[in-house]
Design a protein around this motif. Sequence first.
Motif, short mmCIF file in Angstrom:
data_model
loop_
_atom_site.label_atom_id
_atom_site.label_comp_id
_atom_site.label_asym_id
_atom_site.label_seq_id
_atom_site.Cartn_x
_atom_site.Cartn_y
_atom_site.Cartn_z
N SER A 32 -4.17 123.12 73.34
CA SER A 32 -5.00 122.09 72.81
C SER A 32 -4.05 121.40 71.50
CB SER A 32 -6.16 122.16 72.13
OG SER A 32 -7.28 123.01 73.28
N THR A 64 0.07 122.15 68.13
CA THR A 64 -0.67 122.77 69.30
C THR A 64 -1.34 123.97 68.91
OG1 THR A 64 1.42 123.45 70.09
CG2 THR A 64 0.92 120.96 70.96
N ASP A 85 -8.01 118.43 74.18
CA ASP A 85 -7.51 119.65 75.10
C ASP A 85 -6.22 119.26 75.84
OD1 ASP A 85 -8.42 118.16 77.17
OD2 ASP A 85 -10.14 119.22 77.51
N TRP A 86 -6.10 120.12 76.77
CA TRP A 86 -4.73 119.86 77.36
C TRP A 86 -4.86 118.72 78.52
CZ3 TRP A 86 -4.45 120.66 82.92
CH2 TRP A 86 -5.84 120.95 83.30
N THR A 97 -11.70 122.45 73.63
CA THR A 97 -10.85 122.10 72.32
C THR A 97 -11.13 123.33 70.97
OG1 THR A 97 -12.69 120.79 71.21
CG2 THR A 97 -10.88 119.63 72.29
#
Length: 109
Positions: A32, A64, A85-86, A97
């Motif tokens: 994240s 991150t 998030d990703w 998250t």
Amino acid sequence: MARDVPVRSQHAQTDDDPLPNLVTIVGRGVPSKFEIAVDGELEMVGDDPLAQATVVTRQVAEGTIDVGVQRFRFSGEMANVRLVDWNGVAAPDSPSTPTVHVDYNVPDR
């Protein structure tokens, strides 16, 4: 990393504890991104920002996290927190998250 002259908040501070507040970012096992901003001075606690791939300026930190914890001490008030998030889905719409804890007037141990 070279530091600029710190910008001090107008909030009450003592010389003994110029960064009395603490923000903790806790990863949930999913890559994240985070960004935090304060209206005072901000500093990463304990870790090497370069090793953590975290960019820290006087008032903003971004980086991150997937697992573990990143902590920052700061003066003044929390101004903004942004978590995604990703997939780029922002909190609170994504359960992946990181969580963020903000504590004021925490003694530096």
